[in-house]
Every structure is written in C-alpha cells, then in structure tokens.
Write a protein that holds these residues in place. Structure first.
Motif, PDB file in Angstrom:
ATOM      1  N   MET A 253       0.839  -1.214   0.000  1.00 49.45           N
ATOM      2  CA  MET A 253       0.000   0.000   0.000  1.00 49.45           C
ATOM      3  C   MET A 253       0.868   1.257   0.000  1.00 49.45           C
ATOM      4  O   MET A 253       1.778   1.387   0.789  1.00 49.45           O
ATOM      5  CB  MET A 253      -0.904  -0.006   1.231  1.00 49.45           C
ATOM      6  CG  MET A 253      -1.667   1.271   1.429  1.00 49.45           C
ATOM      7  SD  MET A 253      -2.854   1.159   2.762  1.00 49.45           S
ATOM      8  CE  MET A 253      -4.371   0.887   1.883  1.00 49.45           C
ATOM      9  N   TYR A 254       0.566   2.169  -0.905  1.00 42.15           N
ATOM     10  CA  TYR A 254       1.359   3.390  -1.004  1.00 42.15           C
ATOM     11  C   TYR A 254       0.944   4.388   0.076  1.00 42.15           C
ATOM     12  O   TYR A 254      -0.185   4.378   0.559  1.00 42.15           O
ATOM     13  CB  TYR A 254       1.161   4.047  -2.365  1.00 42.15           C
ATOM     14  CG  TYR A 254       1.489   3.133  -3.516  1.00 42.15           C
ATOM     15  CD1 TYR A 254       2.714   2.488  -3.576  1.00 42.15           C
ATOM     16  CD2 TYR A 254       0.577   2.916  -4.533  1.00 42.15           C
ATOM     17  CE1 TYR A 254       3.012   1.651  -4.622  1.00 42.15           C
ATOM     18  CE2 TYR A 254       0.873   2.079  -5.591  1.00 42.15           C
ATOM     19  CZ  TYR A 254       2.100   1.441  -5.630  1.00 42.15           C
ATOM     20  OH  TYR A 254       2.399   0.619  -6.665  1.00 42.15           O
TER      21      TYR A 254
ATOM     22  N   GLU B 160      -2.203   6.348  -0.522  1.00 35.87           N
ATOM     23  CA  GLU B 160      -3.391   5.506  -0.346  1.00 35.87           C
ATOM     24  C   GLU B 160      -3.730   5.377   1.125  1.00 35.87           C
ATOM     25  O   GLU B 160      -4.888   5.479   1.524  1.00 35.87           O
ATOM     26  CB  GLU B 160      -3.120   4.101  -0.897  1.00 35.87           C
ATOM     27  CG  GLU B 160      -3.061   4.019  -2.392  1.00 35.87           C
ATOM     28  CD  GLU B 160      -2.873   2.583  -2.837  1.00 35.87           C
ATOM     29  OE1 GLU B 160      -3.737   2.067  -3.539  1.00 35.87           O
ATOM     30  OE2 GLU B 160      -1.856   1.958  -2.467  1.00 35.87           O
TER      31      GLU B 160
ATOM     32  N   ALA C 236      -5.080   0.785 -14.181  1.00 37.25           N
ATOM     33  CA  ALA C 236      -5.097   1.663 -13.012  1.00 37.25           C
ATOM     34  C   ALA C 236      -6.536   1.956 -12.604  1.00 37.25           C
ATOM     35  O   ALA C 236      -6.881   1.914 -11.423  1.00 37.25           O
ATOM     36  CB  ALA C 236      -4.359   2.962 -13.322  1.00 37.25           C
TER      37      ALA C 236
ATOM     38  N   GLY D 137      -7.599   0.468  -9.297  1.00 30.58           N
ATOM     39  CA  GLY D 137      -7.407   1.566  -8.373  1.00 30.58           C
ATOM     40  C   GLY D 137      -5.947   1.907  -8.133  1.00 30.58           C
ATOM     41  O   GLY D 137      -5.649   2.897  -7.476  1.00 30.58           O
ATOM     42  N   ARG D 138      -5.061   1.084  -8.637  1.00 33.40           N
ATOM     43  CA  ARG D 138      -3.633   1.351  -8.448  1.00 33.40           C
ATOM     44  C   ARG D 138      -2.813   0.474  -9.383  1.00 33.40           C
ATOM     45  O   ARG D 138      -3.263  -0.585  -9.800  1.00 33.40           O
ATOM     46  CB  ARG D 138      -3.228   1.071  -7.005  1.00 33.40           C
ATOM     47  CG  ARG D 138      -3.336  -0.406  -6.645  1.00 33.40           C
ATOM     48  CD  ARG D 138      -3.368  -0.615  -5.167  1.00 33.40           C
ATOM     49  NE  ARG D 138      -2.223  -0.049  -4.514  1.00 33.40           N
ATOM     50  CZ  ARG D 138      -1.093  -0.723  -4.293  1.00 33.40           C
ATOM     51  NH1 ARG D 138      -0.964  -1.956  -4.679  1.00 33.40           N
ATOM     52  NH2 ARG D 138      -0.091  -0.157  -3.674  1.00 33.40           N
TER      53      ARG D 138
ATOM     54  N   ASP E 252       1.542  -0.712  -9.981  1.00 36.74           N
ATOM     55  CA  ASP E 252       2.899  -0.527  -9.476  1.00 36.74           C
ATOM     56  C   ASP E 252       3.908  -0.835 -10.567  1.00 36.74           C
ATOM     57  O   ASP E 252       3.686  -1.668 -11.453  1.00 36.74           O
ATOM     58  CB  ASP E 252       3.137  -1.372  -8.226  1.00 36.74           C
ATOM     59  CG  ASP E 252       3.382  -2.815  -8.565  1.00 36.74           C
ATOM     60  OD1 ASP E 252       2.394  -3.540  -8.783  1.00 36.74           O
ATOM     61  OD2 ASP E 252       4.563  -3.205  -8.646  1.00 36.74           O
TER      62      ASP E 252
ATOM     63  N   VAL F 275      -3.492  10.114 -14.153  1.00 33.09           N
ATOM     64  CA  VAL F 275      -3.116   9.375 -12.943  1.00 33.09           C
ATOM     65  C   VAL F 275      -2.263  10.279 -12.073  1.00 33.09           C
ATOM     66  O   VAL F 275      -1.759  11.313 -12.523  1.00 33.09           O
ATOM     67  CB  VAL F 275      -2.300   8.091 -13.248  1.00 33.09           C
ATOM     68  CG1 VAL F 275      -3.044   7.171 -14.193  1.00 33.09           C
ATOM     69  CG2 VAL F 275      -0.926   8.422 -13.767  1.00 33.09           C
TER      70      VAL F 275
ATOM     71  N   ARG G  96       1.094  10.155  -9.843  1.00 27.78           N
ATOM     72  CA  ARG G  96       2.278   9.356  -9.583  1.00 27.78           C
ATOM     73  C   ARG G  96       2.526   9.282  -8.084  1.00 27.78           C
ATOM     74  O   ARG G  96       2.462  10.301  -7.385  1.00 27.78           O
ATOM     75  CB  ARG G  96       3.456  10.038 -10.275  1.00 27.78           C
ATOM     76  CG  ARG G  96       4.677   9.198 -10.393  1.00 27.78           C
ATOM     77  CD  ARG G  96       4.475   8.111 -11.437  1.00 27.78           C
ATOM     78  NE  ARG G  96       5.770   7.523 -11.759  1.00 27.78           N
ATOM     79  CZ  ARG G  96       6.384   6.653 -10.974  1.00 27.78           C
ATOM     80  NH1 ARG G  96       5.800   6.254  -9.867  1.00 27.78           N
ATOM     81  NH2 ARG G  96       7.574   6.179 -11.304  1.00 27.78           N
TER      82      ARG G  96
ATOM     83  N   GLY H 112       4.547   3.491  -7.868  1.00 28.74           N
ATOM     84  CA  GLY H 112       3.493   3.212  -8.826  1.00 28.74           C
ATOM     85  C   GLY H 112       2.680   4.436  -9.152  1.00 28.74           C
ATOM     86  O   GLY H 112       3.213   5.534  -9.244  1.00 28.74           O
TER      87      GLY H 112
ATOM     88  N   ILE I   4      -1.694   6.075  -9.086  1.00 28.96           N
ATOM     89  CA  ILE I   4      -3.094   5.947  -8.706  1.00 28.96           C
ATOM     90  C   ILE I   4      -3.908   6.814  -9.665  1.00 28.96           C
ATOM     91  O   ILE I   4      -3.499   7.934  -9.961  1.00 28.96           O
ATOM     92  CB  ILE I   4      -3.300   6.436  -7.260  1.00 28.96           C
ATOM     93  CG1 ILE I   4      -2.491   5.551  -6.301  1.00 28.96           C
ATOM     94  CG2 ILE I   4      -4.763   6.406  -6.872  1.00 28.96           C
ATOM     95  CD1 ILE I   4      -2.479   6.050  -4.892  1.00 28.96           C
TER      96      ILE I   4
ATOM     97  N   ARG J  52      -9.258   9.279  -7.076  1.00 30.93           N
ATOM     98  CA  ARG J  52      -9.286   8.349  -5.970  1.00 30.93           C
ATOM     99  C   ARG J  52      -8.774   9.021  -4.700  1.00 30.93           C
ATOM    100  O   ARG J  52      -9.075   8.592  -3.597  1.00 30.93           O
ATOM    101  CB  ARG J  52      -8.405   7.152  -6.311  1.00 30.93           C
ATOM    102  CG  ARG J  52      -9.008   5.869  -5.852  1.00 30.93           C
ATOM    103  CD  ARG J  52      -8.160   4.707  -6.329  1.00 30.93           C
ATOM    104  NE  ARG J  52      -8.409   3.580  -5.481  1.00 30.93           N
ATOM    105  CZ  ARG J  52      -9.530   2.862  -5.541  1.00 30.93           C
ATOM    106  NH1 ARG J  52     -10.448   3.153  -6.411  1.00 30.93           N
ATOM    107  NH2 ARG J  52      -9.697   1.853  -4.731  1.00 30.93           N
TER     108      ARG J  52
END
Lengths: 253, 253
Positions: free
Chosen positions: A1-2, A5, B14, B18-19, B21, B49, B51, B55, B57, B61
């Motif tokens: 998990m980033y 997030e 993505a 939702g994500r 990497d 997205v 960054r 990864g 997102i 979101r």
DNA sequence: CCCAATCGGGCATGAACGGGCATGAGCGGG
DNA sequence: CCCGCTCATGCCCGTTCATGCCCGATTGGG
C-alpha cells in the motif's frame, strides 16, 4: 500500500468516525506509529485533519448533532443512496448551487472526476472538497461563517445569490412536510437557503425520510417550491403520493 | 506493442484496480522499470493518474491535495518561525484579514485557542482551519476559487474588501524588493491583495527570505505600503536595513 | 506533581527514482 | 538508396523517498 493511499484511507476513517488514533492505525495498517504520525502530519498540513495528542480529528465536521459518529452511521446508508440518486439529476454542463448539509456534502464528494460544470456554494466543507476537482469551476459565496454548520450566511451571501442565476440547486432541509414546508433551526441560514432557491431555475431537495414531518424554527419555503425531492424508501408511498399531488416529483432511492 | 497502446492499457489497469505498481507492470509488459516510469510520467503529465512512489493511482481516488503539503515542506522551518513571530503582532481584540499562501496558512493554524477576534479571509484552507476555532468570528470572502491557491478572487472578493476596514492584514507575496515592490504570478490574486491592503490600517507582510529580490508578473504594491515585514534570518542585515530606511519595520525571525 | 504515553528529530537502509548516455529501429529528405 | 534525425528503450549510478529504530523532550491524565 502506497503512502498516499494509506493517507486517503486514514482520512476516510477520520471522517467516518470523527476521530482516529495513532496506535490503532499503526496496528490496522501494519506500520509503525512513526509512519502514522508522518501521515497525520501530511494530512494536517494539507488541512484536512487537525492533529491532536494521540491521534487526529477531521476538520470541517459537517453538522452539529451532538454525537456525530452515531448519527453518521444511523442515516449514512440512506444519505449515500440519496447522494447517488442525485447524481442522475446533474446537467452535463451549466451551473449548480450546492447548499450546506451532510447529505449534500456527500453528494458533492461523490461527483465523478469527469464532470465539468460551474458550482456555487456557501458551504465551507463542500467548497474545500470541490476546490481541487479539476473539472469544476468553483465559486464561493462569502459571508459570516456559522460555526455549527460551517456555512456562510448574512449580507454577503444574500447579495451574492441575488446576483446569479443557476440551472439547478441542491438544497437540504432539517424538516419538510406539505403543511409546514421546509424548515431549519437557524434564521440566517434559512434566509440564505431562500435566496439560493430564488437563484435557481430548478430546485432539488435532498433529505432522508427522517426529516419528513419535522418542523423547525425557521421556514424557508414550501414543498411546492421544490421541483424534485430525493429521499429514501423510509418515506411511505402514500406520503410520496401526497407530495407529488402538490406538484413535486419524488424519487425514493 | 507501441508505447501509447501500453499507456492506454496501463491507464485501464489503473482505473480497474485503483492502483498500479511499476515492477508488476514491467513484468507484465516485458519492459524495464524505466520504461514504465516514463509511461507513468506521461500519464501523470496528462493528468489522468497521480504518480506515487512505487506506482501510480488514477485521479479522483484521492480527494485531498498532496501538492499543498509538499509545497509547505519547502522552507518549512523558516515559515514556521515566521508564523510564530507573527503571533506577537496579533491584537488582543479587533479584526484581522488573512491572505492566502502557505506561510500565512501556517500562521493561522498556529493561532492559540484562547484568542478571540474577528477574522476575514478569502483563503479556503485558512477558512477551513479557523472555522472550528471557538473564539474566532470568521467572515469568508467569496469569489471565483483559483485551483492552484484555493483562494477566492474576482468581483465578489474585491467588493467585499472594499466594504470593510480591519485593524491588521497578514499578507503574503511571491516576491518582494524595494525596487519592484510586492509581486505575485497571478493578476486576479494581485487585485485581491491590493484590495485587502486598502482595507487594513496596518499591513504585515509574511515572506521567507527566498522571496527577497524575486519579481513576478503582477505587482500589488510597494514595500512602503507595508508597515512590518516578518522574514527569516536569510535576509542579510544590510538588506533589512535598506528596507527599514524605506519606512518598513523588519523582523528577522 | 509524577509517570507513562506520545512526540519528533536524527540516523540507517533498501527500494525507487531520474538524468545522462548508448543502441537500434523507423522516418523522411535528397 | 543513403544518411541524418527522432523516438523508444535499456543500462548505469548518484540521489531521493518511505520506513523503521532509537532516544531525549513533551504532554496530559491521575
């Protein structure tokens, strides 16, 4: 998990329950307390939570009910469905006014990113949420800010709404009924709502069914001023029918 | 597979999950991580997205703005000291105007709970911070909200400041110098700052020393319009002296 | 007023990053 | 058909980032 997030999730938890604490977050996300502290500091700097010893609380609490947490869970489901149903009423383009109130705030937060329209609001939490929405041209209505609701009221707000004309207004009410119309506890806030209603071609009322039949101090209009009422299935079909006879379309989400 | 095809596919992934990497994408598409990073950078620049370390997102979101926090980490130390020093300039009672900007936001966030005064601001983050400050009577200045700074500008804001008279203004500037005065990149914002300056009896400029000598597009006043400059020790004593000769008191926190 | 919980600055580490350079494939003008 | 150009990609390596650990300072409840 980033990290972002996790921060996003922490923010959600904070808004849901009204507070978060470092230790449980650390357990929950399987990271050390230091990391959580860093996250909270980031969120604090971003202005979305306020850091306190041991945890954090979200800024911009939406309403003034004494125990926010309980209340949020009580009607959260209905409000969520109402908010989602309201999305269908959005014009593809044009201008909308967004009132203060938790249901309307939920609706505003649910606006998909691809929407592109002009939004006018006197609600501080709603404005804060929409400010970084790339497709939205946001206009803030000024005025004295009421602590309870974080909404701008009084002269500046009234004048601002007197000067504009929007396609649609999404308005909230603490109480609604055919007999007593639309009511809210505060006079100043009622005046602003009335001004906003006058500024919109179409009025959409978002109110969960528990508001039906309730009556509060300040009246800002009748149900006949409302073009569309979006509520939940807690409103009985008979009541819905009675309201529709008054010329207001009813959606029970 | 061509690069745009791959990027399209990455975007789809993505949005679906939702994500994404970097490493798994590299494996999946049989390219190196560098290539994926370049793709993500492209998608990030396109604004579809966001960054993150490791990864990316999809936008939408995350509903808070990490950029705002990031900007505050630059020279955070100096800004913090400046904010603290500014607290000493607070009147015990009365009215103050608070400008937009990270330094001023820090200052607003540092306001002790026991202060009790009237605050006027056109900055959304600052307003959100102060809205739940029990001792503060908050007045919000409306207007079009600029995405970048989350500050209200244009007609409503200008008129609001034209109608009030405050004891003190805490203002920020992107650049300041005796020759070029106070400057900022945006014309609309400069107009609001000018209006706010005209509305205050006393003008306090909060600016870290890196702003000294900088010059931006829109000028909103001269240093002689400033009664007090609070900056950090990065401003040389000679420069400080030169500014003081112009009639502006200087505090190097 | 005391003590345990919490905080935050400093340091270490491994992963991720990104600028610079090289290579090779496609492109286009002459 | 040739040659120079551009673009996509890979590789190298110094830098940055996220996180964890340590420890002295701070905080707040009892």
């Amino acid at each position: 998990m980033y990290a972002p997030e996790r921060q996003q999730e922490i923010l959600r938890l904070a808004r849901d329950s009204g507070r978060v604490d470092v230790v449980s977050l650390a357990v929950q996300f399987q990271v050390t307390a230091e990391t959580i502290r860093r996250d909270l500091k980031t969120l604090d700097r971003a202005g979305v939570v306020r850091r306190v010893h041991g945890g954090a609380i979200p800024v911009g609490r939406l309403d003034f009910e004494p125990d926010l947490a309980e209340r949020e869970t009580t009607a959260a489901d209905e409000k969520d469905r109402i908010a989602r149903a309201a999305l269908a009423e959005l014009p593809d383009e044009g201008t909308m006014i967004v009132d203060a109130g938790s249901t309307v705030a939920l609706f505003a937060a649910a606006l998909p990113m691809e929407f592109s329209l002009t939004v006018v609001t006197h609600s501080l939490p709603t404005a804060a949420r929409l400010a970084d929405h790339p497709g939205i041209q946001l206009h803030l209505v000024g005025g004295r800010v009421r602590h309870r609701t974080r909404a701008a009221v009084d002269a500046w707000a009234l004048r601002a709404y007197g000067e504009i004309r929007a396609d649609v207004l999404f308005v909230a009410a603490n109480g609604f009924s055919t007999e007593h119309g639309l009511t809210t506890p505060d006079l100043a806030e009622a005046a602003v709502k009335r001004a906003a209603m006058a500024a919109a071609r179409r009025v959409v009322l978002l109110a969960d069914s528990s508001k039906h039949g309730q009556e509060h101090f300040a009246r800002f209009g009748g149900l006949n001023d409302v073009d569309l009422l979006i509520t939940d299935s807690g409103l009985s079909p008979e009541d819905a029918l009675a309201i529709e006879r008054g010329g207001t379309e009813v959606v029970r989400a």
